[in-house]
Enzyme design. Structure first.
Site, short mmCIF file in Angstrom:
data_model
loop_
_atom_site.label_atom_id
_atom_site.label_comp_id
_atom_site.label_asym_id
_atom_site.label_seq_id
_atom_site.Cartn_x
_atom_site.Cartn_y
_atom_site.Cartn_z
N GLY A 1 0.77 -1.24 0.00
CA GLY A 1 0.00 0.00 0.00
C GLY A 1 0.80 1.29 0.00
NE ARG B 1 -8.25 -12.58 -7.01
CZ ARG B 1 -7.73 -13.80 -7.11
NH1 ARG B 1 -6.49 -14.04 -6.70
NH2 ARG B 1 -8.43 -14.78 -7.62
CG HIS C 1 0.75 -1.08 -15.60
ND1 HIS C 1 0.61 -2.38 -15.17
CD2 HIS C 1 1.63 -1.12 -16.63
CE1 HIS C 1 1.36 -3.17 -15.90
NE2 HIS C 1 2.00 -2.43 -16.80
C1 GRF Z 1 2.79 -0.75 -7.80
O1 GRF Z 1 3.98 -0.85 -8.54
C2 GRF Z 1 1.62 -0.58 -8.72
O2 GRF Z 1 1.92 0.15 -9.88
C3 GRF Z 1 1.31 -1.99 -9.09
O3 GRF Z 1 1.49 -2.72 -7.89
C4 GRF Z 1 2.44 -2.03 -7.07
C5 GRF Z 1 1.75 -1.81 -5.76
O4 GRF Z 1 2.59 -1.23 -4.81
N1 GRF Z 1 0.00 -2.10 -9.69
P1 GRF Z 1 1.99 -0.67 -3.45
O5 GRF Z 1 1.17 -1.77 -2.81
O6 GRF Z 1 1.18 0.54 -3.75
O7 GRF Z 1 3.21 -0.33 -2.62
#
Ligand code: GRF
Length: 220
Positions: A17, A96, A114
């Site tokens: 998070g 998911r 992403h």
């Molecule tokens: C991030 O790199 C986001 O772009 C991807 O998953 C990762 C999540 O990181 N979809 P976090 O849980 O926000 O630290």
């Protein structure tokens, strides 16, 4: 003066998070036009839940393992999102895949972050894919969600260089630092009513873009 109403967002998480944290930090600014009304997590015990609790944000766990298939799982999520009054749903490391039905219900009200420059490198391990390809730049993208994976109108991107000695971890860290800037920016632009989806492109009103080209390796 009457209080200005803020855009209510729900954040969907599965893990650590850090992107959620960047949104929490943004919302702490009294001038932010955004408030988080719910953090929904599909993984019991995920650290993202601790971050939300520390910030006094309501949380709910909807564990996909408790449901017989994606549709009942998503119906439970949808009910929680509706109950929270969320006007925008932000996927932030939510691991998911979502059905077309869920995505359509939240059309133009569902965004994702992403860690690549979409439409290049969709799916998982995209930092390693960019290195393997010999790409000189990568970055991150915030986009409205469409049914295909990592697809949809782009709202904001940030670019980072890829160096010859990078590995997946070093590149991921460089990209993540930019994710933490562009997710709050994208949410703010939406809250300010400055993003319009025209065809399948996002038009951002009064946006400034950097001038010139980035070159890597630089020609010295
Ligand atoms: C991030 O790199 C986001 O772009 C991807 O998953 C990762 C999540 O990181 N979809 P976090 O849980 O926000 O630290």
């Amino acid at each position: 003066m009457a209080p200005v109403s803020k855009l209510k967002i729900a954040v969907l998480v599965s893990g650590g998070g850090t992107n959620l944290q960047s949104l929490i930090d943004h919302c702490r600014d009294p001038n932010s036009p955004v408030e988080i009304t719910l953090v929904l997590c599909n993984v019991p015990g995920a650290f993202a839940l601790e971050r939300a609790k520390k910030a006094d944000i309501p949380t709910v766990v909807v564990n996909h393992k408790d449901f017989d298939g994606r549709e009942p799982f998503e119906s439970a999520m949808h009910a929680e999102l509706e109950r929270s009054g969320a006007e925008l749903v932000c996927l932030a490391g939510f691991m998911r895949l979502l059905t077309d039905g869920f995505v359509d219900k939240w059309h133009d009200r569902l965004i994702n972050i992403h860690p690549s420059l979409l439409p290049a490198f969709r799916g998982l391990h995209v930092q390693q894919k960019a290195i393997n390809y010999g790409a000189r730049f990568s970055g991150c993208t915030v986009h409205f969600v469409r049914p295909a994976m990592d697809d949809g109108p782009i709202i904001v991107q940030a670019v980072v260089p890829i160096y010859g000695n990078d590995d997946e971890g070093s590149l991921a860290a460089r990209i993540l630092a930019e994710e933490h800037k562009i997710y709050p920016l994208a949410v703010r632009l939406i809250a300010e009513g400055r993003c319009r989806v025209v065809g399948e492109r996002v038009v951002v009103e009064n946006a400034r873009a950097p001038e010139g080209a980035l070159i890597n390796p630089s020609p010295e």
